[in-house]
Design a protein around this motif. Structure first.
Motif, short mmCIF file in Angstrom:
data_model
loop_
_atom_site.label_atom_id
_atom_site.label_comp_id
_atom_site.label_asym_id
_atom_site.label_seq_id
_atom_site.Cartn_x
_atom_site.Cartn_y
_atom_site.Cartn_z
N LEU A 46 14.09 -1.44 -5.61
CA LEU A 46 13.69 -0.43 -6.60
C LEU A 46 13.25 0.88 -5.95
O LEU A 46 12.94 1.84 -6.64
N GLY A 47 13.20 0.90 -4.63
CA GLY A 47 12.76 2.11 -3.94
C GLY A 47 11.27 2.34 -4.04
O GLY A 47 10.80 3.47 -3.94
N LEU A 48 10.52 1.26 -4.23
CA LEU A 48 9.06 1.37 -4.36
C LEU A 48 8.41 1.24 -2.99
O LEU A 48 8.81 0.41 -2.18
N ALA A 49 7.39 2.06 -2.76
CA ALA A 49 6.68 2.01 -1.49
C ALA A 49 5.79 0.77 -1.44
O ALA A 49 5.25 0.34 -2.46
N THR A 50 5.63 0.22 -0.26
CA THR A 50 4.73 -0.91 -0.06
C THR A 50 3.34 -0.39 0.24
O THR A 50 3.15 0.40 1.16
N VAL A 51 2.37 -0.82 -0.56
CA VAL A 51 0.98 -0.44 -0.35
C VAL A 51 0.29 -1.60 0.34
O VAL A 51 0.30 -2.73 -0.15
N THR A 52 -0.31 -1.36 1.50
CA THR A 52 -1.03 -2.39 2.22
C THR A 52 -2.52 -2.18 2.02
O THR A 52 -3.05 -1.12 2.36
N TYR A 53 -3.19 -3.18 1.46
CA TYR A 53 -4.61 -3.06 1.18
C TYR A 53 -5.41 -3.55 2.39
O TYR A 53 -4.97 -4.45 3.11
N PRO A 54 -6.58 -2.97 2.63
CA PRO A 54 -7.37 -3.36 3.80
C PRO A 54 -7.77 -4.82 3.74
O PRO A 54 -7.99 -5.37 2.67
N THR A 55 -7.86 -5.43 4.91
CA THR A 55 -8.18 -6.86 4.98
C THR A 55 -9.66 -7.13 5.08
O THR A 55 -10.09 -8.28 4.98
N GLU A 56 -10.49 -6.09 5.25
CA GLU A 56 -11.92 -6.33 5.45
C GLU A 56 -12.54 -7.07 4.27
O GLU A 56 -13.40 -7.91 4.44
N ALA A 57 -12.12 -6.72 3.03
CA ALA A 57 -12.73 -7.33 1.85
C ALA A 57 -12.46 -8.82 1.79
O ALA A 57 -13.24 -9.59 1.27
N ARG A 58 -11.29 -9.24 2.35
CA ARG A 58 -10.95 -10.66 2.31
C ARG A 58 -11.73 -11.42 3.37
O ARG A 58 -12.31 -12.45 3.11
N GLY A 59 -11.70 -10.89 4.57
CA GLY A 59 -12.36 -11.57 5.67
C GLY A 59 -11.60 -12.80 6.11
O GLY A 59 -10.67 -13.26 5.44
N PRO A 60 -11.95 -13.36 7.26
CA PRO A 60 -11.29 -14.56 7.74
C PRO A 60 -11.70 -15.78 6.93
O PRO A 60 -12.65 -15.74 6.16
N LEU A 61 -10.97 -16.86 7.14
CA LEU A 61 -11.33 -18.11 6.50
C LEU A 61 -12.73 -18.52 6.95
O LEU A 61 -13.03 -18.49 8.14
N PRO A 62 -13.61 -18.88 6.02
CA PRO A 62 -14.98 -19.23 6.41
C PRO A 62 -15.02 -20.40 7.40
O PRO A 62 -14.20 -21.32 7.33
#
Length: 199
Positions: A147-163
């Motif tokens: 579709l010609g849509l840009a890929t937006v990459t969201y920051p990973t800080e909010a997710r964090g690693p697996l506890p």
């Protein structure tokens, strides 16, 4: 890019109310997009069913069945949920929603390693869900490119690693919430795809 696809791409940029008001005729000509939505609605439903089966396994094996009884323990685990605000309500933006879905699928694909470790007897099902999550993410990525849509990459800080679970019981509870959160995420994904399919 054909005229119908250009119109679709512009509509996908629009806020949710504009999408709701889009004439169906303007979208119905792009059969590849409609097939993508139909196929991946079914795929999402299949993953939801498999995650539900894993939730039943956690319930049957560890007697962890009711989320409301475990909410206080969740605070101890510091488990953030994957953001999906671009996939519902007034914040709906199809391009950003697709990107959030892809990011979320990658997150849960990794998080399911904790469930795999906890439920070795259900390894085949857990690994199947992980593979399906990767494939659904890939499907969405390819459709965005078409579709010609840009890929937006969201920051990973909010997710964090697996506890890092401090005890086996916390591992059980953490796996319970990984599956519960993934199920909610899949429900939001399903609703977003369904709304686009019904334009």
């Amino acid at each position: 890019m054909c005229a119908v696809t250009r119109v679709l791409a512009l509509l996908l940029w629009a806020p949710w109310p504009a999408l709701l008001g889009a004439p169906l005729a303007e979208l119905s000509g792009d059969q590849r997009f409609l097939i993508f939505l139909s196929n991946n609605l079914e795929f999402t439903r299949k993953i939801k069913g498999d995650v539900a089966a894993l939730q039943h396994a956690v319930c049957d094996t560890f007697q962890l069945c009711k989320e409301e009884e475990l909410l206080l323990l969740r605070q101890d685990l510091s488990m953030a949920q994957v953001p999906m605000e671009r996939c519902h309500g007034r914040g709906f933006q199809a391009e950003a929603c697709f990107s959030q879905i892809r990011e979320g699928l990658r997150t849960y694909q990794s998080s399911l390693d904790a469930v795999l470790e906890l439920l070795p007897g259900h390894a085949a099902l857990v690994e199947s869900v992980q593979l399906d999550a990767a494939n659904l993410s890939s499907n969405i990525q390819h459709q965005m490119e078409d579709l010609g849509l840009a890929t937006v990459t969201y920051p990973t800080e909010a997710r964090g690693p697996l506890p890092a679970f401090s005890s086996h019981f916390h591992h059980q509870v953490g796996s319970f919430f990984i599956l519960a959160d993934f199920q909610r995420f899949l429900e939001a994904t399903y609703r977003a795809l369904r709304h686009l399919a019904h334009l």
